[in-house]
Design an enzyme around this catalytic site. Structure first.
Site, PDB file in Angstrom:
ATOM      1  N   GLY A 221       0.828  -1.205   0.000  1.00 46.10           N
ATOM      2  CA  GLY A 221       0.000   0.000   0.000  1.00 46.10           C
ATOM      3  C   GLY A 221       0.860   1.250   0.000  1.00 46.10           C
ATOM      4  N   SER A 222       0.312   2.306   0.536  1.00 44.05           N
ATOM      5  CA  SER A 222       0.984   3.601   0.469  1.00 44.05           C
ATOM      6  C   SER A 222       2.151   3.689   1.437  1.00 44.05           C
ATOM      7  CB  SER A 222      -0.010   4.728   0.782  1.00 44.05           C
ATOM      8  OG  SER A 222      -0.356   4.707   2.160  1.00 44.05           O
ATOM      9  N   THR A 223       3.094   4.573   1.116  1.00 46.77           N
ATOM     10  CA  THR A 223       4.227   4.799   1.999  1.00 46.77           C
ATOM     11  C   THR A 223       3.771   5.358   3.336  1.00 46.77           C
ATOM     12  OG1 THR A 223       5.729   5.136   0.132  1.00 46.77           O
ATOM     13  CG2 THR A 223       6.405   6.049   2.245  1.00 46.77           C
ATOM     14  N   ALA A 224       2.769   6.232   3.318  1.00 44.09           N
ATOM     15  CA  ALA A 224       2.282   6.824   4.566  1.00 44.09           C
ATOM     16  C   ALA A 224       1.732   5.756   5.504  1.00 44.09           C
ATOM     17  CB  ALA A 224       1.205   7.867   4.258  1.00 44.09           C
ATOM     18  N   THR A 225       0.943   4.830   4.983  1.00 46.58           N
ATOM     19  CA  THR A 225       0.408   3.762   5.819  1.00 46.58           C
ATOM     20  C   THR A 225       1.529   2.826   6.266  1.00 46.58           C
ATOM     21  OG1 THR A 225      -1.706   3.883   4.664  1.00 46.58           O
ATOM     22  CG2 THR A 225      -1.276   1.890   5.939  1.00 46.58           C
ATOM     23  N   GLY A 226       2.492   2.581   5.388  1.00 46.62           N
ATOM     24  CA  GLY A 226       3.631   1.749   5.756  1.00 46.62           C
ATOM     25  C   GLY A 226       4.387   2.319   6.942  1.00 46.62           C
ATOM     26  N   GLU A 243       5.766  -3.393   0.813  1.00 46.19           N
ATOM     27  CA  GLU A 243       5.834  -2.979  -0.600  1.00 46.19           C
ATOM     28  C   GLU A 243       4.993  -1.726  -0.711  1.00 46.19           C
ATOM     29  OE1 GLU A 243       4.407  -2.205  -3.897  1.00 46.19           O
ATOM     30  OE2 GLU A 243       3.869  -4.275  -4.393  1.00 46.19           O
ATOM     31  N   CYS A 277       1.255  -0.489  -8.499  1.00 46.10           N
ATOM     32  CA  CYS A 277       2.395   0.134  -7.804  1.00 46.10           C
ATOM     33  C   CYS A 277       3.630   0.188  -8.702  1.00 46.10           C
ATOM     34  CB  CYS A 277       2.717  -0.645  -6.530  1.00 46.10           C
ATOM     35  SG  CYS A 277       1.419  -0.588  -5.286  1.00 46.10           S
TER      36      CYS A 277
END
Length: 469
Positions: A221-226, A243, A277
Site C-alpha cells: 500500500g501507500s508509503t504513509a500507511t507503511g 511494498e 504500484c
C-alpha cells in the site's frame, strides 16, 4: 465449483447487516461485505494460533501438496472469481486484468509450493559444521490493497502458508468481496482456522499491526500507511515486509525503435488502467526520438477500448474509487494549466456513470510538475524530454521512491549499463512491471523493504536458525 451467485452468497452476511459494495463502472450494488470488528479479529487470531502448530508439523511436502490442491480449486472457480473481481474492482475480464489476475493466483500458489527450500550448509571445513534453517514465524498478518486484491493477497499468504505459518488477512475496505471469495475457495483445501479474512476498517488494521500474537506483517500500500505500520509494530519488534508506493521511471535511449516498443510501453504504464504500484509512471525520452515515441504511443493508446469490465471487448476499466479518480483528474488539470501539452485524453465524460478517466498522455511537461513528482496511480502518463543519458538518470533517481524502473534500447548491453545506475528494486529491460513468482521483488528507498517471491520470499516468511555443531 460453485456458481457465481452461490459463491457470493457464501461470503455475504445476513441481509441488511453488511456494507454494500458498489461497482465502480456502474454504481450498482455488487453485494454486501461483512463488517468485522476488533473482537472478530481476536477470534481469528486465536483460531490461527490453535491451527498453526499442527500445520507446521506437517512439513514442507504436505504443506506444498495442500497449496497445489488450492491452486486447482482456484482454477475450478476461475470464471466466478474473475467476474466478482471485475464487478468489485472494475478491471475488465480480458487483457492483463481480471482473468489474468485469477490465473496469477493459481500460478503463485504453485510456485510457492514447488520452490525448493532446503537447509543451507554455510560452513563444513572438517571442524565446524553449520547449517542455516528457517522455522515458522507463527501467525502472519497480511494487509492488502484494492488494485490487485486477489493476486497480492496470494503473494502474501502462499509463502506464509508454505513456510508453516497461519495467516490473518485484512483486505482493503474497497475490495473485500474478492478477497473473501478467494479465501473461501482456497480454504477448501486447508485446515480450519489456518487462513481467515477479517473484513474490517482501519481499527482492525491498526490492531493487527500492533497485536502481540502476530509475528510478522506483510503490507502492500501507500508509503504513509507503511510508516504507520512500522511505528505500531515497534513495541513487539515484528518482522515486516513492506511494498510501498512507487513512481517508476522509464528511460528510452536514442537507439530505441519507437514503433517496436510502443505497445509494451503502453501496457507498462496502463496495465490495470494505471492502478499498479510498479507501473511506468513517468517516461523519459531522448530528444532525437521524442516526437516519434509520443506519436506511436498515442496511436496504441487511442485504440484501447475502455468501459464496463464485463464487456468482453474492453481492456481498460474505471478507476476503482472516487478519491483516486479525483487525484488523477486534478493532476492532469494542473499539468494543463502549467502549459503541458495533452496528446490524448484529459477530457472525461462526466455525464456517464462510473469513475472512467480516459487514457491520457501528457507531453512537453516540466520534470518538477506534480504529475511527474507525485504518484498518479491512474491512466495518465507524463512524457519528459531529455538530452543526455546522465540527465535522464539524474531525473529518474531524484525522487525518494524506487520500486521499479525500466530502460528501453536496441542494445541490451547498453541498457544494462544504464539500468545499473538506477535506484530501484527492479529494473526491467524493454518491458516494465513484469513480475515473476520465481524472481525476488522489493523496493528501494521509501518504496519499502523486504523481498517477495522465489526462495528469498520464502525465507522472509521464516525465522532463520543456525545449527552449529
Amino acid at each position: 465449483m460453485e456458481t457465481y451467485d452461490a459463491l457470493l452468497a457464501s461470503i455475504s452476511p445476513a441481509s441488511g447487516t453488511g456494507r454494500t459494495i458498489l461497482d465502480p463502472a456502474t454504481g450498482e450494488a455488487v453485494g454486501e461485505a461483512p463488517i468485522h470488528s476488533v473482537e472478530d479479529l481476536e477470534q481469528a487470531i486465536t483460531a490461527a494460533q490453535a491451527a498453526q502448530p499442527a500445520w507446521a508439523a506437517l512439513g514442507h511436502d504436505a504443506r506444498s501438496a495442500a497449496l497445489l490442491k488450492a491452486a486447482d480449486a482456484v482454477e475450478r472457480s476461475a470464471e466466478e472469481l474473475a467476474r466478482l473481481l471485475s464487478r468489485e474492482q472494475g478491471k475488465p475480464l480480458n487483457g492483463p486484468n481480471a482473468r489474468f489476475e485469477v490465473g496469477a493466483c493459481a500460478a503463485w500458489l504453485r510456485v510457492a509450493a514447488t520452490t525448493p527450500m532446503e537447509p543451507e550448509t554455510v560452513v563444513d571445513d572438517g571442524e565446524t559444521h553449520a547449517e542455516l534453517h528457517y522455522k515458522p514465524i507463527g501467525v502472519v498478518g497480511a494487509i492488502g490493497p484494492w488494485n490487485w486484491p486477489m493476486m497480492i493477497t496470494v503473494w502474501q499468504i502462499a509463502p506464509a502458508l508454505r513456510m508453516g505459518n497461519a495467516v490473518v488477512v485484512k483486505p482493503s475496505e474497497y475490495t473485500p468481496l474478492s478477497v473473501l471469495a478467494l479465501a473461501k475457495v482456497i480454504n477448501e483445501e486447508l485446515p480450519e482456522g489456518l487462513l481467515t479474512v477479517v473484513s474490517g476498517g482501519r481499527d482492525v488494521g491498526a490492531r493487527l499491526a500492533e497485536h502481540r500474537a502476530i509475528g510478522k506483517i506483510m503490507f502492500t500500500g501507500s508509503t504513509a500507511t507503511g510508516k504507520a505500520i512500522i511505528k505500531s509494530s515497534a513495541d513487539t519488534v515484528k518482522r515486516l515486509t513492506l511494498e510501498l508506493g512507487g513512481n517508476d521511471a522509464g528511460i528510452v535511449l536514442p537507439d530505441a525503435d519507437p514503433t517496436a516498443i510502443a505497445q509494451d510501453l503502453f501496457w507498462g504504464a496502463f496495465i490495470n488502467t494505471g492502478q499498479t504500484c510498479a507501473a511506468l509512471k513517468r517516461l523519459y525520452v531522448h530528444t532525437d526520438i521524442y516526437g516519434a515515441v509520443c506519436e506511436e504511443l498515442a496511436k496504441v493508446a487511442a485504440a484501447m477500448p475502455m468501459g464496463n469490465g464485463l464487456d468482453e471487448n474492453n481492456v481498460l476499466g474505471p478507476l476503482q474509487n472516487k478519491a483516486q479518480y479525483d487525484v488523477v483528474a486534478n493532476l492532469v488539470e494542473a499539468a494543463r494549466e502549467a502549459g503541458a501539452r495533452i496528446l490524448l485524453g484529459g477530457n472525461p465524460d462526466t455525464s456517464q456513470p462510473g469513475y472512467f478517466y480516459p487514457a491520457t498522455l501528457v507531453a512537453d511537461i516540466d520534470n518538477n510538475n506534480p504529475l511527474v513528482t507525485e504518484e498518479q496511480f491512474g491512466p495518465a502518463l507524463p512524457i519528459i524530454r531529455y538530452d543526455t543519458v546522465d540527465e535522464a538518470v539524474e531525473k529518474a533517481n531524484a525522487l525518494d521512491v524506487g520500486l521499479g524502473a525500466s530502460v528501453w534500447s536496441a542494445n541490451r548491453d547498453t541498457a544494462r549499463e544504464v539500468a545499473a545506475r538506477l535506484q530501484a528494486g527492479t529494473v526491467w529491460i524493454n518491458k516494465h512491471g513484469a513480475v515473476d513468482p520465481r524472481i525476488p521483488f522489493g523496493g528501494a528507498k521509501q518504496s519499502g523493504y523486504g523481498l517477495e517471491f522465489g526462495v528469498e520470499g520464502l525465507k522472509a516468511l521464516g525465522v532463520p536458525q543456525v545449527i552449529n555443531g
